[in-house]
Design a protein around this motif. Structure first.
Motif, PDB file in Angstrom:
ATOM      1  N   MET A 297      37.299  40.496  46.183  1.00  0.00           N
ATOM      2  CA  MET A 297      37.755  40.867  47.366  1.00  0.00           C
ATOM      3  C   MET A 297      38.576  42.132  47.339  1.00  0.00           C
ATOM      4  O   MET A 297      39.153  42.872  48.365  1.00  0.00           O
ATOM      5  CB  MET A 297      38.597  39.650  48.488  1.00  0.00           C
ATOM      6  N   PHE A 298      39.093  42.248  46.036  1.00  0.00           N
ATOM      7  CA  PHE A 298      39.857  43.545  45.807  1.00  0.00           C
ATOM      8  C   PHE A 298      39.040  44.639  45.486  1.00  0.00           C
ATOM      9  O   PHE A 298      38.037  44.504  44.584  1.00  0.00           O
ATOM     10  CB  PHE A 298      40.850  43.411  44.664  1.00  0.00           C
TER      11      PHE A 298
ATOM     12  N   ARG B 165      54.249  40.562  54.432  1.00  0.00           N
ATOM     13  CA  ARG B 165      53.483  39.767  53.866  1.00  0.00           C
ATOM     14  C   ARG B 165      54.172  39.181  52.493  1.00  0.00           C
ATOM     15  O   ARG B 165      54.197  37.792  52.528  1.00  0.00           O
ATOM     16  CB  ARG B 165      52.205  40.288  53.244  1.00  0.00           C
TER      17      ARG B 165
ATOM     18  N   ASN C  73      36.923  25.286  41.028  1.00  0.00           N
ATOM     19  CA  ASN C  73      37.741  25.793  42.422  1.00  0.00           C
ATOM     20  C   ASN C  73      36.650  26.105  43.312  1.00  0.00           C
ATOM     21  O   ASN C  73      36.173  27.268  43.348  1.00  0.00           O
ATOM     22  CB  ASN C  73      38.627  26.866  42.199  1.00  0.00           C
TER      23      ASN C  73
ATOM     24  N   ILE D 299      40.170  21.545  41.485  1.00  0.00           N
ATOM     25  CA  ILE D 299      40.793  21.668  42.663  1.00  0.00           C
ATOM     26  C   ILE D 299      39.782  21.162  43.667  1.00  0.00           C
ATOM     27  O   ILE D 299      38.875  21.496  43.899  1.00  0.00           O
ATOM     28  CB  ILE D 299      41.260  23.223  43.010  1.00  0.00           C
TER      29      ILE D 299
ATOM     30  N   LEU E  47      39.903  20.283  47.976  1.00  0.00           N
ATOM     31  CA  LEU E  47      40.270  20.866  49.303  1.00  0.00           C
ATOM     32  C   LEU E  47      40.363  19.402  50.026  1.00  0.00           C
ATOM     33  O   LEU E  47      39.374  18.730  50.181  1.00  0.00           O
ATOM     34  CB  LEU E  47      39.488  21.969  49.656  1.00  0.00           C
TER      35      LEU E  47
ATOM     36  N   ASP F  96      42.615  32.778  38.266  1.00  0.00           N
ATOM     37  CA  ASP F  96      41.575  32.555  39.230  1.00  0.00           C
ATOM     38  C   ASP F  96      40.454  33.675  39.132  1.00  0.00           C
ATOM     39  O   ASP F  96      40.843  34.693  39.116  1.00  0.00           O
ATOM     40  CB  ASP F  96      42.114  32.590  40.623  1.00  0.00           C
TER      41      ASP F  96
END
Ligand code: THG
Length: 264
Positions: free
Chosen positions: A11-12, A207, A96, A120, A122, A43
């Motif tokens: 996403m970056f 933020r 994850n 992980i 959720l 991650d």
């Protein structure tokens, strides 16, 4: 605090471009910088725009393994991708993530146990993110029960109560805090409690301030792991200071310097 660096995520823009150009140095540099800043694990997410998630995740994991043995956290919602990638990641690794529906949880927990991986889970099911605290705790308890049945050790299970941006979901941050507190006392030994911290402030002003205020509150409720930005020095300092005030570190005048050196 088990800090999982969030920056190797498609996403970056820099990571997205590195995946497209197969430029391993960008990924390796982000791995080294996050670990030097205090991350304990990394991650790894290929991002929404990558067509070959499986290939991209394996390529990133291999690039990271050339520079560090730190645990790699494979971040994808696709079961077929996870199933193909996890056995091929060398060294320590985490899955994850899984949802809490028993059928899904059983498959993921079996995959984690078979590969000696962390997991992980959720507190989400087919109905999505719960709108109240009780449902989150119920789904977390379900994950703990399935892990116990299959024999995944509690220190390999990370429960994520799923934080959403505070500007669209104003009660969600408090619900997560209450769920963390209740789930921490639910099992003995307890599972880890983790959050994708930066979610809380997405598309908000201030933020960094929101992130470090919230992480402090979450640590006070029992959070012991976070997917977060270790390159935000003020955020890391807030983590160290919250841990000091929770009695997880001995005070000295230079506790921040000491914490940074030991990379807690
Ligand atoms: N739980 C679990 N895993 C997760 C999440 C979670 N993985 C992904 C995510 N949530 C945690 N990682 C991030 C990484 C980046 C951001 C938020 C969460 C982020 N990115 C900037 C943004 O969207 O504004 C990107 C800005 C840029 O392009 O520079 O905030 O909750 N288990």
């Amino acid at each position: 605090m088990y800090v999982i660096g969030e920056r190797i995520n498609g996403m970056f823009a820099d990571v997205k471009e590195a995946i497209q150009a197969k430029d391993a140095s960008v990924i390796q540099d982000l791995a080294k910088r996050q670990l030097a800043a205090g991350a304990r694990a990394l991650d790894v997410n290929s991002g929404p725009a990558t067509s070959d998630a499986q290939g991209a995740l394996l390529w990133m994991a291999e690039a990271i393994r050339e520079v560090t043995d730190a645990p790699i956290v494979i971040d994808t919602a696709k079961w077929d991708v996870m199933q193909a990638v996890i056995p091929n990641v060398a060294g320590e690794k985490l899955i994850n993530s899984t949802k809490a529906d028993p059928e899904a949880a059983m498959e993921y927990i079996a995959l984690a146990a078979a590969n000696n991986a962390g997991l992980i889970g959720l507190t989400i099911d087919a109905d999505g993110v719960p709108g109240n605290i009780d449902k989150r705790v119920e789904l977390g308890a379900q994950l703990i029960a399935v892990a116990s049945d299959i024999g995944l050790p509690m220190d390999h299970l990370f429960i994520d109560p799923v934080i959403l941006p505070v500007n669209v979901s104003p009660n969600n941050p408090d619900h997560c805090l209450q769920a963390i507190g209740q789930l921490r006392s639910f099992a003995d030994p307890p599972p880890h409690l983790v959050l994708g911290l930066s979610n809380v402030s997405q598309r908000c002003a201030n933020r960094s301030l929101i992130n470090r205020t919230y992480v402090t509150m979450a640590i006070a409720h029992g959070l012991d792991a976070a997917i977060m930005d270790p390159l935000d020095t003020e955020l890391m300092d807030a983590v160290f200071t919250a841990e000091l005030l929770m009695g997880r570190m001995v005070y000295c005048d230079s506790y921040l310097q000491a914490a940074r050196q030991t990379k807690n």
